[in-house]
Design a protein around this motif. Structure first.
Motif, PDB file in Angstrom:
ATOM      1  N   GLU A 106       0.835  -1.200   0.000  1.00 34.19           N
ATOM      2  CA  GLU A 106       0.000   0.000   0.000  1.00 34.19           C
ATOM      3  C   GLU A 106       0.870   1.250   0.000  1.00 34.19           C
ATOM      4  OE1 GLU A 106      -3.112  -0.029  -0.415  1.00 34.19           O
ATOM      5  OE2 GLU A 106      -3.813  -2.014   0.204  1.00 34.19           O
ATOM      6  N   PHE A 107       1.978   1.210   0.712  1.00 40.98           N
ATOM      7  CA  PHE A 107       2.878   2.359   0.802  1.00 40.98           C
ATOM      8  C   PHE A 107       3.738   2.485  -0.456  1.00 40.98           C
ATOM      9  CE2 PHE A 107       1.664   1.194   5.043  1.00 40.98           C
ATOM     10  CZ  PHE A 107       1.455   2.409   5.683  1.00 40.98           C
ATOM     11  N   ILE A 108       4.114   1.342  -1.051  1.00 40.81           N
ATOM     12  CA  ILE A 108       4.857   1.402  -2.321  1.00 40.81           C
ATOM     13  C   ILE A 108       3.993   2.054  -3.394  1.00 40.81           C
ATOM     14  CG2 ILE A 108       5.925   0.050  -4.161  1.00 40.81           C
ATOM     15  CD1 ILE A 108       6.654  -2.053  -2.068  1.00 40.81           C
ATOM     16  N   ARG A 109       2.730   1.671  -3.426  1.00 43.88           N
ATOM     17  CA  ARG A 109       1.835   2.232  -4.436  1.00 43.88           C
ATOM     18  C   ARG A 109       1.597   3.730  -4.208  1.00 43.88           C
ATOM     19  NH1 ARG A 109      -3.700  -0.907  -5.671  1.00 43.88           N
ATOM     20  NH2 ARG A 109      -4.111  -0.436  -3.468  1.00 43.88           N
ATOM     21  N   GLN A 110       1.534   4.142  -2.946  1.00 43.49           N
ATOM     22  CA  GLN A 110       1.260   5.541  -2.620  1.00 43.49           C
ATOM     23  C   GLN A 110       2.499   6.419  -2.754  1.00 43.49           C
ATOM     24  OE1 GLN A 110      -1.388   6.738   0.784  1.00 43.49           O
ATOM     25  NE2 GLN A 110       0.545   7.404   1.695  1.00 43.49           N
ATOM     26  N   ASP A 111       3.647   5.911  -2.296  1.00 48.05           N
ATOM     27  CA  ASP A 111       4.875   6.713  -2.297  1.00 48.05           C
ATOM     28  C   ASP A 111       6.057   5.786  -2.580  1.00 48.05           C
ATOM     29  OD1 ASP A 111       6.966   8.456  -1.884  1.00 48.05           O
ATOM     30  OD2 ASP A 111       6.238   9.231   0.035  1.00 48.05           O
TER      31      ASP A 111
ATOM     32  N   ARG B  26      13.772 -10.320   4.367  1.00 45.17           N
ATOM     33  CA  ARG B  26      12.837 -10.958   3.436  1.00 45.17           C
ATOM     34  C   ARG B  26      11.706 -10.005   3.065  1.00 45.17           C
ATOM     35  NH1 ARG B  26       7.871 -13.248   3.552  1.00 45.17           N
ATOM     36  NH2 ARG B  26       7.444 -14.920   2.044  1.00 45.17           N
ATOM     37  N   LEU B  27      11.225  -9.218   4.032  1.00 48.20           N
ATOM     38  CA  LEU B  27      10.164  -8.258   3.743  1.00 48.20           C
ATOM     39  C   LEU B  27      10.589  -7.294   2.642  1.00 48.20           C
ATOM     40  CD1 LEU B  27       7.469  -6.856   4.317  1.00 48.20           C
ATOM     41  CD2 LEU B  27       8.599  -5.637   6.195  1.00 48.20           C
ATOM     42  N   ALA B  28      11.848  -6.896   2.650  1.00 41.17           N
ATOM     43  CA  ALA B  28      12.337  -5.976   1.627  1.00 41.17           C
ATOM     44  C   ALA B  28      12.170  -6.560   0.232  1.00 41.17           C
ATOM     45  CB  ALA B  28      13.803  -5.640   1.891  1.00 41.17           C
ATOM     46  N   SER B  29      12.460  -7.842   0.086  1.00 41.56           N
ATOM     47  CA  SER B  29      12.356  -8.497  -1.215  1.00 41.56           C
ATOM     48  C   SER B  29      10.927  -8.930  -1.537  1.00 41.56           C
ATOM     49  CB  SER B  29      13.278  -9.720  -1.251  1.00 41.56           C
ATOM     50  OG  SER B  29      13.057 -10.477  -2.419  1.00 41.56           O
ATOM     51  N   GLU B  30      10.277  -9.584  -0.583  1.00 34.17           N
ATOM     52  CA  GLU B  30       8.946 -10.147  -0.840  1.00 34.17           C
ATOM     53  C   GLU B  30       7.906  -9.057  -1.031  1.00 34.17           C
ATOM     54  OE1 GLU B  30       6.774 -13.835  -1.329  1.00 34.17           O
ATOM     55  OE2 GLU B  30       8.889 -13.264  -1.280  1.00 34.17           O
ATOM     56  N   GLY B  31       7.987  -8.017  -0.214  1.00 26.84           N
ATOM     57  CA  GLY B  31       7.006  -6.945  -0.322  1.00 26.84           C
ATOM     58  C   GLY B  31       7.105  -6.162  -1.615  1.00 26.84           C
ATOM     59  N   SER B  32       8.272  -6.157  -2.243  1.00 27.43           N
ATOM     60  CA  SER B  32       8.452  -5.416  -3.494  1.00 27.43           C
ATOM     61  C   SER B  32       8.367  -6.303  -4.733  1.00 27.43           C
ATOM     62  CB  SER B  32       9.801  -4.686  -3.475  1.00 27.43           C
ATOM     63  OG  SER B  32      10.876  -5.594  -3.295  1.00 27.43           O
ATOM     64  N   ARG B  33       7.939  -7.559  -4.557  1.00 25.18           N
ATOM     65  CA  ARG B  33       7.744  -8.414  -5.732  1.00 25.18           C
ATOM     66  C   ARG B  33       6.702  -7.809  -6.666  1.00 25.18           C
ATOM     67  NH1 ARG B  33       6.672 -14.615  -4.268  1.00 25.18           N
ATOM     68  NH2 ARG B  33       6.147 -14.561  -6.495  1.00 25.18           N
ATOM     69  N   PRO B  34       6.970  -7.735  -7.952  1.00 21.41           N
ATOM     70  CA  PRO B  34       5.996  -7.120  -8.865  1.00 21.41           C
ATOM     71  C   PRO B  34       4.660  -7.859  -8.918  1.00 21.41           C
ATOM     72  CG  PRO B  34       8.161  -7.285  -9.888  1.00 21.41           C
ATOM     73  CD  PRO B  34       8.228  -8.084  -8.621  1.00 21.41           C
ATOM     74  N   ARG B  35       4.707  -9.215  -8.779  1.00 20.51           N
ATOM     75  CA  ARG B  35       3.490 -10.014  -8.957  1.00 20.51           C
ATOM     76  C   ARG B  35       3.273 -10.922  -7.748  1.00 20.51           C
ATOM     77  NH1 ARG B  35       3.219 -11.080 -15.140  1.00 20.51           N
ATOM     78  NH2 ARG B  35       2.295 -13.063 -14.584  1.00 20.51           N
ATOM     79  N   LEU B  36       3.275 -10.375  -6.563  1.00 15.18           N
ATOM     80  CA  LEU B  36       3.107 -11.157  -5.354  1.00 15.18           C
ATOM     81  C   LEU B  36       1.746 -11.849  -5.346  1.00 15.18           C
ATOM     82  CD1 LEU B  36       4.317 -11.884  -2.531  1.00 15.18           C
ATOM     83  CD2 LEU B  36       3.033  -9.922  -1.641  1.00 15.18           C
ATOM     84  N   PRO B  37       1.709 -13.190  -5.181  1.00 10.95           N
ATOM     85  CA  PRO B  37       0.422 -13.888  -5.122  1.00 10.95           C
ATOM     86  C   PRO B  37      -0.470 -13.340  -3.999  1.00 10.95           C
ATOM     87  CG  PRO B  37       2.226 -15.450  -5.369  1.00 10.95           C
ATOM     88  CD  PRO B  37       2.853 -14.107  -5.113  1.00 10.95           C
ATOM     89  N   TRP B  38      -1.765 -13.317  -4.257  1.00  6.76           N
ATOM     90  CA  TRP B  38      -2.789 -12.872  -3.308  1.00  6.76           C
ATOM     91  C   TRP B  38      -2.774 -11.369  -3.079  1.00  6.76           C
ATOM     92  CZ3 TRP B  38      -3.435 -16.794   1.340  1.00  6.76           C
ATOM     93  CH2 TRP B  38      -3.703 -18.062   0.829  1.00  6.76           C
ATOM     94  N   SER B  39      -2.040 -10.633  -3.893  1.00  7.53           N
ATOM     95  CA  SER B  39      -1.997  -9.187  -3.734  1.00  7.53           C
ATOM     96  C   SER B  39      -2.103  -8.527  -5.105  1.00  7.53           C
ATOM     97  CB  SER B  39      -0.702  -8.767  -3.043  1.00  7.53           C
ATOM     98  OG  SER B  39      -0.668  -7.366  -2.814  1.00  7.53           O
ATOM     99  N   PHE B  40      -2.288  -7.218  -5.092  1.00  7.43           N
ATOM    100  CA  PHE B  40      -2.332  -6.474  -6.346  1.00  7.43           C
ATOM    101  C   PHE B  40      -0.913  -6.336  -6.912  1.00  7.43           C
ATOM    102  CE2 PHE B  40      -2.292  -3.470  -2.758  1.00  7.43           C
ATOM    103  CZ  PHE B  40      -1.146  -2.740  -3.015  1.00  7.43           C
ATOM    104  N   ARG B  41      -0.822  -6.175  -8.217  1.00 11.91           N
ATOM    105  CA  ARG B  41       0.466  -6.027  -8.871  1.00 11.91           C
ATOM    106  C   ARG B  41       0.967  -4.590  -8.743  1.00 11.91           C
ATOM    107  NH1 ARG B  41      -0.184  -9.809 -14.353  1.00 11.91           N
ATOM    108  NH2 ARG B  41      -0.572 -11.745 -13.212  1.00 11.91           N
TER     109      ARG B  41
END
Length: 366
Positions: free
Chosen positions: A126-131, A152-167
């Motif tokens: 949500e924060f990547i998308r906003q800022d 891991r959060l640094a890498s997983e949270g910034s995945r372009p196509r994370l399953p179960w989440s918006f791209r």
């Protein structure tokens, strides 16, 4: 095999779980109105999916905790170690993603704290998308954190196509945005982190394969941790027979081998039965060679056409003149992602991306 129905995943958030959450909030915040929380949370629960139930939990906590965001977070921090399910703790970062977007610093600190209990990978998006600039700068710093959960959060949270989440459209368009995070983690000591980096890169191969190949070639592939990431990051391209990807893992040359004795049994089977294949791989080279052996099943579609799915079989180094017998079996059954149809299913044996032998089995209607 048991005939008992497998409980639906959404039942992680059942009525008992909501009562557990309510009781634990009361334990850390005695003024909590647990009756109101349950009155808001439980109606119509059966009709909600897993992620809808997770979101309802966040919304009901927001409705019953103090309206002040920082005060509510202080209570949720105390709650975190008391929740009896790692997945259910995703409610805590979800609360941050919903209600903390206007308090960046407080929210980043909270997501970093909560991720060790489950994961903040969905909420950080949500924060990547906003800022994106500010959030990715924070995640670059997290990539150097002493905690494997935060790295891991640094890498997983910034995945372009994370399953179960918006791209993340910005990262899908420009993988350079998250490149500093991946570079910082390219030889991470934690398998938990390396799996995430590999999955992140595999996401990028769907749109920017040349970018990934170029990045990996610049990494120290003699490092075993980096080599592991590269091999798993390129799995989709390797299954597609991409020569450059095969070359990164040392199997880019045309295989000097022959295949004999290909057996696919039974020749006719019904849904739920097991298909077994085996064959002999014989080197025709005077040198040892690195080989990636896969097999592709051409599944018959409802229209009568077919679609191939590639399965990993084995990676090996075959000595000059050496032969080896390889085998694999799998049950042919329906999945949510694949429904089988009757007809002839071709099976190809792939070595270093090239089809060297073919056979088939016939799937009959049950």
């Amino acid at each position: 095999m048991s005939t008992d129905a497998v409980p639906a995943l959404k039942n992680i958030f059942d009525k008992a779980r909501f009562r557990h959450i309510a009781a634990e909030v009361v334990a850390v915040y005695p003024r909590f109105d647990s009756k109101q929380f349950l009155a808001l949370a439980l109606p119509g629960l059966d009709d909600l999916s897993l992620m809808q139930r997770l979101r309802r939990t966040s919304e009901c906590l927001h409705a019953t905790l103090p309206a002040n965001y920082k005060q509510a977070l202080a209570i949720l921090r105390k709650l975190a170690p008391r929740i009896n399910s790692g997945f259910v703790t995703l409610v805590l970062p979800d609360f941050v993603g919903l209600y903390g977007r206007d308090d960046f610093d407080t929210s980043m600190e909270a997501l970093k704290f909560f991720t060790a209990f489950g994961s903040s990978e969905f909420a950080i998006r949500e924060f990547i998308r906003q800022d994106p600039e500010r959030t990715l700068a924070m995640m670059k710093a997290w990539a150097k954190d002493e905690s494997e959960h935060v790295r891991r959060l640094a890498s997983e949270g910034s995945r372009p196509r994370l399953p179960w989440s918006f791209r993340l459209d910005a990262l899908m368009a420009d993988p350079d945005l998250a490149a500093p995070i991946l570079d910082a983690l390219r030889a991470d000591s934690s398998l938990y982190v390396r799996k995430s980096v590999a999955n992140h890169l595999n996401d990028i191969t769907k749109l920017h394969p040349d970018w990934v190949l170029g990045r990996l070639k610049s990494w120290p592939l003699e490092n075993p941790h980096t080599a592991w990431i590269a091999r798993h990051a390129l799995r989709t391209l390797i299954k597609q027979g991409n020569r450059q990807a095969l070359g990164v893992i040392g199997a880019g040359k045309k295989a000097a081998v022959g295949i004999t004795g290909l057996s696919i049994i039974p020749k006719k089977l019904t849904l739920g039965e097991r298909m077994a294949l085996s064959f002999t791989l014989q080197s025709t080279s005077r040198q040892s060679q690195r080989l990636v052996v896969d097999y592709a099943v051409h599944y018959v579609k409802k229209s009568g056409s077919s679609s191939a799915k590639v399965f990993k079989l084995k990676e090996l180094t075959l000595a000059a003149g050496e032969s080896v017998r390889l085998s694999r079996s799998q049950i042919v059954r329906d999945f949510t992602t694949r429904v089988h149809h009757a007809g002839r299913h071709a099976v190809d044996i792939m070595v270093n991306g090239e089809c060297l032998a073919s056979g088939h089995f016939d799937l009959a209607k049950a």
